[in-house]
Write a protein that holds these residues in place. Structure first.
Motif, PDB file in Angstrom:
ATOM      1  N   SER A 122       2.409  62.649 158.664  1.00  0.00           N
ATOM      2  CA  SER A 122       3.602  62.459 157.828  1.00  0.00           C
ATOM      3  C   SER A 122       4.479  63.700 157.747  1.00  0.00           C
ATOM      4  CB  SER A 122       3.200  62.049 156.414  1.00  0.00           C
ATOM      5  OG  SER A 122       2.641  63.155 155.707  1.00  0.00           O
ATOM      6  N   GLY A 123       3.873  64.856 157.952  1.00  0.00           N
ATOM      7  CA  GLY A 123       4.641  66.093 157.824  1.00  0.00           C
ATOM      8  C   GLY A 123       4.826  66.543 156.387  1.00  0.00           C
ATOM      9  N   VAL A 124       4.215  65.842 155.441  1.00  0.00           N
ATOM     10  CA  VAL A 124       4.324  66.225 154.025  1.00  0.00           C
ATOM     11  C   VAL A 124       3.339  67.364 153.776  1.00  0.00           C
ATOM     12  CG1 VAL A 124       3.975  65.464 151.640  1.00  0.00           C
ATOM     13  CG2 VAL A 124       5.003  63.904 153.308  1.00  0.00           C
ATOM     14  N   PRO A 125       3.851  68.508 153.351  1.00  0.00           N
ATOM     15  CA  PRO A 125       2.939  69.634 153.123  1.00  0.00           C
ATOM     16  C   PRO A 125       2.008  69.370 151.941  1.00  0.00           C
ATOM     17  CG  PRO A 125       5.163  70.193 152.418  1.00  0.00           C
ATOM     18  CD  PRO A 125       5.228  68.839 153.043  1.00  0.00           C
ATOM     19  N   HIS A 126       0.782  69.757 152.092  1.00  0.00           N
ATOM     20  CA  HIS A 126      -0.209  69.693 151.021  1.00  0.00           C
ATOM     21  C   HIS A 126      -0.541  68.279 150.567  1.00  0.00           C
ATOM     22  CE1 HIS A 126       0.553  73.951 150.967  1.00  0.00           C
ATOM     23  NE2 HIS A 126       1.809  73.750 150.596  1.00  0.00           N
ATOM     24  N   ALA A 127      -0.307  67.265 151.394  1.00  0.00           N
ATOM     25  CA  ALA A 127      -0.710  65.906 151.039  1.00  0.00           C
ATOM     26  C   ALA A 127      -2.229  65.849 151.036  1.00  0.00           C
ATOM     27  CB  ALA A 127      -0.142  64.903 152.034  1.00  0.00           C
ATOM     28  N   THR A 128      -2.791  65.272 149.993  1.00  0.00           N
ATOM     29  CA  THR A 128      -4.245  65.217 149.874  1.00  0.00           C
ATOM     30  C   THR A 128      -4.710  63.768 149.856  1.00  0.00           C
ATOM     31  OG1 THR A 128      -4.217  65.150 147.462  1.00  0.00           O
ATOM     32  CG2 THR A 128      -4.270  67.347 148.498  1.00  0.00           C
ATOM     33  N   ILE A 129      -5.996  63.588 150.135  1.00  0.00           N
ATOM     34  CA  ILE A 129      -6.578  62.253 150.070  1.00  0.00           C
ATOM     35  C   ILE A 129      -6.456  61.723 148.640  1.00  0.00           C
ATOM     36  CG2 ILE A 129      -8.741  60.942 150.243  1.00  0.00           C
ATOM     37  CD1 ILE A 129      -9.523  62.874 152.526  1.00  0.00           C
ATOM     38  N   THR A 130      -6.771  62.564 147.664  1.00  0.00           N
ATOM     39  CA  THR A 130      -6.714  62.165 146.255  1.00  0.00           C
ATOM     40  C   THR A 130      -5.315  61.719 145.855  1.00  0.00           C
ATOM     41  OG1 THR A 130      -8.495  63.703 145.694  1.00  0.00           O
ATOM     42  CG2 THR A 130      -7.105  62.951 143.878  1.00  0.00           C
ATOM     43  N   SER A 131      -4.303  62.514 146.202  1.00  0.00           N
ATOM     44  CA  SER A 131      -2.946  62.144 145.791  1.00  0.00           C
ATOM     45  C   SER A 131      -2.497  60.862 146.480  1.00  0.00           C
ATOM     46  CB  SER A 131      -1.957  63.287 146.071  1.00  0.00           C
ATOM     47  OG  SER A 131      -1.832  63.527 147.447  1.00  0.00           O
ATOM     48  N   THR A 132      -2.828  60.699 147.754  1.00  0.00           N
ATOM     49  CA  THR A 132      -2.428  59.490 148.471  1.00  0.00           C
ATOM     50  C   THR A 132      -3.102  58.255 147.885  1.00  0.00           C
ATOM     51  OG1 THR A 132      -2.083  60.765 150.496  1.00  0.00           O
ATOM     52  CG2 THR A 132      -2.310  58.378 150.745  1.00  0.00           C
ATOM     53  N   ILE A 133      -4.401  58.317 147.611  1.00  0.00           N
ATOM     54  CA  ILE A 133      -5.105  57.175 147.019  1.00  0.00           C
ATOM     55  C   ILE A 133      -4.535  56.854 145.639  1.00  0.00           C
ATOM     56  CG2 ILE A 133      -7.320  56.435 146.035  1.00  0.00           C
ATOM     57  CD1 ILE A 133      -8.643  57.828 148.463  1.00  0.00           C
ATOM     58  N   ASN A 134      -4.278  57.874 144.830  1.00  0.00           N
ATOM     59  CA  ASN A 134      -3.718  57.627 143.503  1.00  0.00           C
ATOM     60  C   ASN A 134      -2.298  57.069 143.588  1.00  0.00           C
ATOM     61  OD1 ASN A 134      -5.743  58.246 141.510  1.00  0.00           O
ATOM     62  ND2 ASN A 134      -5.650  60.336 142.284  1.00  0.00           N
ATOM     63  N   ASN A 135      -1.503  57.504 144.567  1.00  0.00           N
ATOM     64  CA  ASN A 135      -0.160  56.930 144.759  1.00  0.00           C
ATOM     65  C   ASN A 135      -0.262  55.456 145.146  1.00  0.00           C
ATOM     66  OD1 ASN A 135       1.204  59.328 144.198  1.00  0.00           O
ATOM     67  ND2 ASN A 135       1.145  59.989 146.329  1.00  0.00           N
ATOM     68  N   ILE A 136      -1.210  55.139 146.040  1.00  0.00           N
ATOM     69  CA  ILE A 136      -1.406  53.745 146.456  1.00  0.00           C
ATOM     70  C   ILE A 136      -1.820  52.897 145.254  1.00  0.00           C
ATOM     71  CG2 ILE A 136      -2.938  52.221 147.801  1.00  0.00           C
ATOM     72  CD1 ILE A 136      -2.932  54.514 149.958  1.00  0.00           C
ATOM     73  N   LEU A 137      -2.764  53.377 144.462  1.00  0.00           N
ATOM     74  CA  LEU A 137      -3.219  52.633 143.288  1.00  0.00           C
ATOM     75  C   LEU A 137      -2.113  52.497 142.244  1.00  0.00           C
ATOM     76  CD1 LEU A 137      -6.833  54.074 142.947  1.00  0.00           C
ATOM     77  CD2 LEU A 137      -6.182  51.759 143.657  1.00  0.00           C
ATOM     78  N   ASP A 138      -1.328  53.546 142.079  1.00  0.00           N
ATOM     79  CA  ASP A 138      -0.219  53.509 141.123  1.00  0.00           C
ATOM     80  C   ASP A 138       0.772  52.407 141.490  1.00  0.00           C
ATOM     81  OD1 ASP A 138       1.263  54.418 138.891  1.00  0.00           O
ATOM     82  OD2 ASP A 138       2.509  55.667 140.178  1.00  0.00           O
ATOM     83  N   ARG A 139       1.156  52.355 142.763  1.00  0.00           N
ATOM     84  CA  ARG A 139       2.098  51.324 143.213  1.00  0.00           C
ATOM     85  C   ARG A 139       1.470  49.936 143.151  1.00  0.00           C
ATOM     86  NH1 ARG A 139       6.503  53.257 147.256  1.00  0.00           N
ATOM     87  NH2 ARG A 139       6.959  51.044 147.166  1.00  0.00           N
ATOM     88  N   PHE A 140       0.200  49.838 143.483  1.00  0.00           N
ATOM     89  CA  PHE A 140      -0.485  48.547 143.425  1.00  0.00           C
ATOM     90  C   PHE A 140      -0.478  48.005 141.998  1.00  0.00           C
ATOM     91  CE2 PHE A 140      -4.321  46.149 142.426  1.00  0.00           C
ATOM     92  CZ  PHE A 140      -4.233  45.106 143.328  1.00  0.00           C
ATOM     93  N   PHE A 141      -0.920  48.817 141.022  1.00  0.00           N
ATOM     94  CA  PHE A 141      -0.997  48.334 139.656  1.00  0.00           C
ATOM     95  C   PHE A 141       0.377  48.151 139.030  1.00  0.00           C
ATOM     96  CE2 PHE A 141      -5.448  49.693 140.018  1.00  0.00           C
ATOM     97  CZ  PHE A 141      -6.047  48.511 139.614  1.00  0.00           C
ATOM     98  N   SER A 142       1.373  48.909 139.472  1.00  0.00           N
ATOM     99  CA  SER A 142       2.741  48.672 138.998  1.00  0.00           C
ATOM    100  C   SER A 142       3.230  47.314 139.469  1.00  0.00           C
ATOM    101  CB  SER A 142       3.692  49.752 139.523  1.00  0.00           C
ATOM    102  OG  SER A 142       3.372  50.988 138.985  1.00  0.00           O
ATOM    103  N   GLY A 143       2.885  46.958 140.693  1.00  0.00           N
ATOM    104  CA  GLY A 143       3.320  45.690 141.252  1.00  0.00           C
ATOM    105  C   GLY A 143       2.605  44.486 140.663  1.00  0.00           C
ATOM    106  N   TYR A 144       1.415  44.692 140.160  1.00  0.00           N
ATOM    107  CA  TYR A 144       0.631  43.599 139.606  1.00  0.00           C
ATOM    108  C   TYR A 144       0.334  43.821 138.126  1.00  0.00           C
ATOM    109  CZ  TYR A 144       0.017  41.951 144.346  1.00  0.00           C
ATOM    110  OH  TYR A 144       0.260  41.468 145.605  1.00  0.00           O
ATOM    111  N   LEU A 145       1.240  44.489 137.423  1.00  0.00           N
ATOM    112  CA  LEU A 145       1.025  44.854 136.021  1.00  0.00           C
ATOM    113  C   LEU A 145       0.728  43.639 135.149  1.00  0.00           C
ATOM    114  CD1 LEU A 145       0.998  47.124 133.964  1.00  0.00           C
ATOM    115  CD2 LEU A 145       3.433  46.779 133.654  1.00  0.00           C
ATOM    116  N   LEU A 146       1.549  42.610 135.248  1.00  0.00           N
ATOM    117  CA  LEU A 146       1.341  41.434 134.394  1.00  0.00           C
ATOM    118  C   LEU A 146       0.030  40.736 134.736  1.00  0.00           C
ATOM    119  CD1 LEU A 146       4.965  40.002 134.352  1.00  0.00           C
ATOM    120  CD2 LEU A 146       3.799  41.272 132.554  1.00  0.00           C
ATOM    121  N   VAL A 147      -0.249  40.592 136.020  1.00  0.00           N
ATOM    122  CA  VAL A 147      -1.480  39.929 136.441  1.00  0.00           C
ATOM    123  C   VAL A 147      -2.692  40.760 136.008  1.00  0.00           C
ATOM    124  CG1 VAL A 147      -2.847  39.164 138.422  1.00  0.00           C
ATOM    125  CG2 VAL A 147      -0.391  38.769 138.369  1.00  0.00           C
TER     126      VAL A 147
END
Length: 160
Positions: A122-147
């Motif tokens: 990606s070329g993003v400096p200092h991207a970590t496994i933790t931050s990427t997984i938490n970003n994925i989970l954040d977007r997932f739960f935002s998209g399915y908040l009501l459910v």
């Protein structure tokens, strides 16, 4: 009146109702038949307004993730570009602080490798496994908040 004229009339009514609506954010609304209401679809379209012109000042859905959820359920093919993916899942710095301490959760090695490769490419400096997984989970739960809230309250429980 044919269908297109009727749809145009409905759209104008919905737009007028938004112009009078004092709210900045609206909840996702469903019709009795389980489809998204015209108001929700209109809010989705305005939430995702990527126009260079300023979008109209009308209520929007709480997040772009909610709007994408509505759009995806309407049967529209969603295609994410690489730049959108990197911006949404790799670049956000919310979960990148080294001072944050989280419980350790085992992750399948194939996913760890995929995330490492993605972050490196990606070329993003200092991207970590933790931050990427938490970003994925954040977007997932935002998209399915009501459910997710309904599941949390016991709706849709699988009977044994």
């Amino acid at each position: 009146m044919d269908e297109t004229e009727e749809e145009k009339g409905d759209f104008l009514e919905v737009r007028k109702s938004f112009e009078k609506d004092p709210r900045k954010v609206i909840e996702i609304e469903m019709d009795k038949d389980g489809r998204f209401s015209e108001r929700t679809r209109y809010a989705m379209e305005n939430t995702l307004n990527l126009s260079l012109l300023s979008p109209p000042e009308v209520p929007k859905l709480a997040s772009e993730a909610e709007a994408l959820f509505v759009l995806s359920k309407r049967g529209t093919v969603l295609e994410t570009t690489e730049a959108d993916f990197i911006e949404g899942y790799i670049s956000p710095m919310v979960y990148r602080s080294s001072s944050m301490k989280f419980p350790q959760v085992p992750i399948a090695p194939k996913f760890v490798k995929m995330i490492k490769d993605m972050n490196a490419g990606s070329g993003v400096p200092h991207a970590t496994i933790t931050s990427t997984i938490n970003n994925i989970l954040d977007r997932f739960f935002s998209g399915y908040l009501l459910v997710s809230n309904r599941v949390k309250m016991g709706y849709g429980k699988v009977e044994e």
